[in-house]
Design a protein around this motif. Structure first.
Motif, PDB file in Angstrom:
ATOM      1  N   PRO A 231       0.807  -1.124   0.067  1.00 28.08           N
ATOM      2  CA  PRO A 231      -0.090  -0.020  -0.005  1.00 28.08           C
ATOM      3  C   PRO A 231       0.862   1.296  -0.061  1.00 28.08           C
ATOM      4  O   PRO A 231       1.381   1.716   1.069  1.00 28.08           O
ATOM      5  CB  PRO A 231      -0.843  -0.122   1.287  1.00 28.08           C
ATOM      6  N   VAL A 232       1.003   1.898  -1.109  1.00 21.76           N
ATOM      7  CA  VAL A 232       1.769   3.106  -1.305  1.00 21.76           C
ATOM      8  C   VAL A 232       0.954   3.910  -2.228  1.00 21.76           C
ATOM      9  O   VAL A 232      -0.029   3.470  -2.793  1.00 21.76           O
ATOM     10  CB  VAL A 232       3.081   2.868  -1.938  1.00 21.76           C
ATOM     11  N   ALA A 233       1.359   5.046  -2.207  1.00 23.45           N
ATOM     12  CA  ALA A 233       0.496   6.214  -3.088  1.00 23.45           C
ATOM     13  C   ALA A 233       0.606   5.981  -4.490  1.00 23.45           C
ATOM     14  O   ALA A 233       1.614   5.773  -5.067  1.00 23.45           O
ATOM     15  CB  ALA A 233       1.037   7.984  -2.641  1.00 23.45           C
ATOM     16  N   GLN A 234      -0.748   6.425  -5.047  1.00 25.79           N
ATOM     17  CA  GLN A 234      -0.785   6.139  -6.680  1.00 25.79           C
ATOM     18  C   GLN A 234      -0.387   7.408  -7.306  1.00 25.79           C
ATOM     19  O   GLN A 234      -1.003   8.498  -6.894  1.00 25.79           O
ATOM     20  CB  GLN A 234      -2.203   5.702  -6.924  1.00 25.79           C
ATOM     21  N   VAL A 235       0.613   7.426  -8.153  1.00 19.43           N
ATOM     22  CA  VAL A 235       1.088   8.630  -8.875  1.00 19.43           C
ATOM     23  C   VAL A 235      -0.052   9.037 -10.103  1.00 19.43           C
ATOM     24  O   VAL A 235      -0.392   8.206 -10.663  1.00 19.43           O
ATOM     25  CB  VAL A 235       2.220   8.350  -9.300  1.00 19.43           C
ATOM     26  N   ILE A 236      -0.673  10.335  -9.940  1.00 19.25           N
ATOM     27  CA  ILE A 236      -1.454  10.730 -10.870  1.00 19.25           C
ATOM     28  C   ILE A 236      -0.737  11.582 -11.989  1.00 19.25           C
ATOM     29  O   ILE A 236      -0.230  12.655 -11.708  1.00 19.25           O
ATOM     30  CB  ILE A 236      -2.415  11.781 -10.075  1.00 19.25           C
ATOM     31  N   PRO A 259      -5.604   6.646   2.515  1.00 17.82           N
ATOM     32  CA  PRO A 259      -6.599   6.838   3.762  1.00 17.82           C
ATOM     33  C   PRO A 259      -5.450   6.776   5.188  1.00 17.82           C
ATOM     34  O   PRO A 259      -4.576   6.348   5.157  1.00 17.82           O
ATOM     35  CB  PRO A 259      -7.408   5.698   3.649  1.00 17.82           C
ATOM     36  N   GLY A 260      -6.147   7.337   6.069  1.00 18.68           N
ATOM     37  CA  GLY A 260      -5.406   7.086   7.456  1.00 18.68           C
ATOM     38  C   GLY A 260      -4.842   8.309   7.798  1.00 18.68           C
ATOM     39  O   GLY A 260      -4.649   9.334   7.076  1.00 18.68           O
ATOM     40  N   ASN A 261      -4.203   8.302   8.907  1.00 23.16           N
ATOM     41  CA  ASN A 261      -3.339   9.352   9.652  1.00 23.16           C
ATOM     42  C   ASN A 261      -2.049   8.884  10.553  1.00 23.16           C
ATOM     43  O   ASN A 261      -1.962   7.326  10.486  1.00 23.16           O
ATOM     44  CB  ASN A 261      -4.100  10.026  10.800  1.00 23.16           C
ATOM     45  N   ASN A 262      -1.316   9.673  10.900  1.00 19.68           N
ATOM     46  CA  ASN A 262       0.013   9.141  11.590  1.00 19.68           C
ATOM     47  C   ASN A 262      -0.339   8.912  13.148  1.00 19.68           C
ATOM     48  O   ASN A 262      -1.350   9.293  13.494  1.00 19.68           O
ATOM     49  CB  ASN A 262       1.014  10.434  11.701  1.00 19.68           C
ATOM     50  N   PHE A 356      -2.261   4.829   9.435  1.00 23.08           N
ATOM     51  CA  PHE A 356      -3.398   4.152   9.845  1.00 23.08           C
ATOM     52  C   PHE A 356      -4.741   4.715  10.041  1.00 23.08           C
ATOM     53  O   PHE A 356      -4.877   5.878  10.178  1.00 23.08           O
ATOM     54  CB  PHE A 356      -3.093   3.558  11.509  1.00 23.08           C
ATOM     55  N   ALA A 357      -5.628   3.688   9.580  1.00 25.42           N
ATOM     56  CA  ALA A 357      -7.143   4.263   9.375  1.00 25.42           C
ATOM     57  C   ALA A 357      -7.766   3.273  10.436  1.00 25.42           C
ATOM     58  O   ALA A 357      -7.961   2.002  10.327  1.00 25.42           O
ATOM     59  CB  ALA A 357      -7.591   3.987   7.840  1.00 25.42           C
ATOM     60  N   ASP A 358      -8.535   3.952  11.350  1.00 23.27           N
ATOM     61  CA  ASP A 358      -9.343   3.035  12.262  1.00 23.27           C
ATOM     62  C   ASP A 358      -8.479   2.054  13.081  1.00 23.27           C
ATOM     63  O   ASP A 358      -8.766   0.798  13.194  1.00 23.27           O
ATOM     64  CB  ASP A 358     -10.453   2.778  11.694  1.00 23.27           C
ATOM     65  N   GLY A 359      -7.152   2.175  13.203  1.00 26.38           N
ATOM     66  CA  GLY A 359      -6.266   1.426  13.883  1.00 26.38           C
ATOM     67  C   GLY A 359      -5.697   0.491  12.928  1.00 26.38           C
ATOM     68  O   GLY A 359      -4.760  -0.339  13.440  1.00 26.38           O
ATOM     69  N   VAL A 360      -5.942   0.384  11.829  1.00 24.65           N
ATOM     70  CA  VAL A 360      -5.263  -0.632  10.818  1.00 24.65           C
ATOM     71  C   VAL A 360      -4.233   0.200   9.823  1.00 24.65           C
ATOM     72  O   VAL A 360      -4.595   1.099   9.300  1.00 24.65           O
ATOM     73  CB  VAL A 360      -6.524  -1.224   9.885  1.00 24.65           C
ATOM     74  N   PHE A 361      -3.230  -0.567   9.627  1.00 21.65           N
ATOM     75  CA  PHE A 361      -2.251   0.043   8.706  1.00 21.65           C
ATOM     76  C   PHE A 361      -2.714   0.180   7.420  1.00 21.65           C
ATOM     77  O   PHE A 361      -3.380  -0.641   6.958  1.00 21.65           O
ATOM     78  CB  PHE A 361      -0.989  -1.085   8.681  1.00 21.65           C
ATOM     79  N   SER A 362      -2.464   1.373   6.995  1.00 23.65           N
ATOM     80  CA  SER A 362      -2.962   1.686   5.712  1.00 23.65           C
ATOM     81  C   SER A 362      -2.077   2.206   4.576  1.00 23.65           C
ATOM     82  O   SER A 362      -2.388   2.281   3.373  1.00 23.65           O
ATOM     83  CB  SER A 362      -4.225   2.532   5.791  1.00 23.65           C
ATOM     84  N   GLY A 363      -0.890   2.305   4.966  1.00 23.95           N
ATOM     85  CA  GLY A 363       0.210   2.623   3.738  1.00 23.95           C
ATOM     86  C   GLY A 363       1.462   3.265   4.200  1.00 23.95           C
ATOM     87  O   GLY A 363       1.404   3.871   5.191  1.00 23.95           O
ATOM     88  N   TYR A 364       2.352   3.128   3.328  1.00 27.75           N
ATOM     89  CA  TYR A 364       3.832   3.543   3.517  1.00 27.75           C
ATOM     90  C   TYR A 364       3.906   4.701   2.652  1.00 27.75           C
ATOM     91  O   TYR A 364       3.541   5.025   1.680  1.00 27.75           O
ATOM     92  CB  TYR A 364       4.894   2.493   2.984  1.00 27.75           C
TER      93      TYR A 364
END
Length: 470
Positions: A231-236, A259-262, A356-364
């Motif tokens: 899960p990494v950012a998609q380049v536009i 999605p998510g926060n630090n 992390f989104a709602d306590g679940v890892f969401s991306g690097y």
């Protein structure tokens, strides 16, 4: 308000400015700004007072804001610059005038450029317009020199016009919204989230680079990891299909916001520590599948210790770390360094780069510093960051030791560490703090250098406990 340019001081108006403005307006050359100026002596004082009052309110969506343009060397008043709110257009436009005795010397363009820069840095407004009558070649030239771009030419009736005239409509945007034109997102709201990153609307992140090679490494990493379902950012791509754009000497790329926060708080009984070990291990496993990669540079923590870090310590007179302490740790690391597995690593692992989104890892995020180095560097760097005052987590020593054990247990549930790697952990941690001491001393940041020194001493005192936990 005060703005200084090469030749000008732009400042708030003063009551003493009234006579100079009367002289400028009396010849009728400021009709576009003031309308009928035949009786300007009667109302100029009130205008200056009103301008001062509006300056105090500092609201560009109010009636107008006007500031005095003065010659820096001579101190004489040259004219005015500011902005006005167009009720009919619901937009803010730049306004300026220079007295006839001072025209033809570029003062207007210099003032307009400086004010536009101030405007974008001072207000949360990202567009400034300009309306210029088609027959006013001097003002057109001024506004174009100030960086405004022509958008349209049409009939329009300005506030002092008796009837519609042919007008040219210009606009200028702040740096970021000018860049966003390449993606058609120039009208989106933005929020700066790091020194070189902006959230665009709710869905995107724009990032700025000075080093195009670093940018290209990051983009390649994002592509490779995405292909492996990491899960990494998609380049536009931009409107013309490019992965990044060059603007004003800097490079920019846009990505989909993950999605998510630090994480900003660590609980002593949280399962987060084991999860972080697993998350780092999964990233390392994906990195192994990405190799070999010529774009990523080989680095060696040991070479850094024997190179620029040692040179920095010597230059600074070993004022925080003694030469004996330094030699002890570096020699101990050197004794087992060749046994430590080397691979592609993140190199900047801290909670700011994990979402992390709602306590679940969401991306690097943020692979700018990725390089080939000893793999335990990432684990050691992450754990040290939990103790750093810069992170602001303020965890206790006992919580940190529990975290240490759980992070390594989580990592080893996916990737096994060698005995040499476990033996090297405190030495690697100590060397990382040497790195930070040298870095912060070179940056003249004594407080952070001292914090790094204290962390080194803590790790050295706790070597046996760290080995027992591992």
């Amino acid at each position: 308000m005060v703005i200084e340019t090469e030749r000008l001081i732009i400042r708030s108006m003063e009551p003493e400015d009234e006579p100079a403005y009367i002289e400028m307006a009396s010849d009728g050359s400021l009709r576009d700004i003031f309308g009928d100026c035949s009786n300007c002596r009667e109302w100029m004082g009130s205008w200056v007072q009103e301008a001062r009052a509006l300056d105090q309110q500092d609201n560009p969506a109010g009636e107008y804001l006007a500031y005095a343009v003065t010659d820096k060397q001579r101190g004489i008043l040259l004219g005015s610059v500011g902005c006005s709110y167009y009720e009919d257009l619901k937009q803010v436009g730049i306004t300026f005038f220079i007295g006839s005795a001072f025209r033809g010397q570029g003062y207007a363009a210099e003032a307009a450029t400086a004010y536009a820069q101030y405007f974008f840095s001072h207000y949360d407004i990202h567009k400034l317009i300009a309306t210029v009558r088609e027959d006013n070649a001097a003002s057109r030239k001024t506004i174009e020199k100030a960086g405004f771009v022509l958008l349209d030419t049409k009939m329009y009736r300005d506030i002092n016009d008796e009837q519609e005239e042919l007008y040219m409509f210009y606009e200028s945007r702040d740096k970021i919204h000018t860049v966003l034109v390449h993606w058609g997102l120039q009208d989106c709201k933005t929020k700066q989230i790091y020194d070189t990153a902006w959230q665009v609307g709710d869905d995107y992140v724009l990032k700025e680079y000075q080093d195009v090679k670093m940018l290209e490494r990051n983009l390649k990493m994002l592509r490779l990891l995405s292909e492996r379902n990491i899960p990494v950012a998609q380049v536009i791509p931009s409107g013309d299909g490019a992965e990044y754009v060059l603007a004003d000497g800097a490079f920019y790329f846009l990505s989909k916001k993950l999605p998510g926060n630090n994480i900003t708080r660590v609980d002593s009984d949280s399962p987060l520590a084991r999860s972080m070990g697993e998350i780092i291990a999964r990233l390392h496993a994906a990195f192994q599948k990405c190799e070999p990669l010529d774009m990523f540079w080989d680095n060696s923590l040991l070479d850094e210790m024997n190179g620029w870090i040692r040179e920095s310590m010597e230059k600074n007179g070993w004022q925080r770390i003694s030469k004996e302490e330094y030699e002890r740790t570096v020699s101990q690391l050197a004794a087992i360094y060749e046994q430590l597995p080397v691979q592609l690593i993140h190199r900047d692992i801290h909670f700011g780069n994990f979402l992390f989104a709602d306590g679940v890892f969401s991306g690097y995020i943020d692979f700018d510093l990725s390089q080939r180095n000893i793999r335990i560097f990432d684990l050691c760097y992450f754990l040290l960051g939990l103790l750093s005052e810069e992170e602001g987590l303020r965890i206790t020593e006992e919580t940190w030791f529990r975290f240490l054990g759980d992070v390594f247990a989580g990592y080893e549930s996916i990737l096994k560490l060698s005995e040499a790697e476990k033996k090297a952990v405190p030495y690697v941690m100590e060397c990382i703090e040497f790195l930070f001491v040298a870095w912060f001393e070179n940056e003249n940041d004594g407080k952070c250098a001292e914090n790094a020194c204290e962390l080194y001493k803590f790790i050295r005192r706790q070597e046996s406990r760290i080995w027992n936990i591992l």
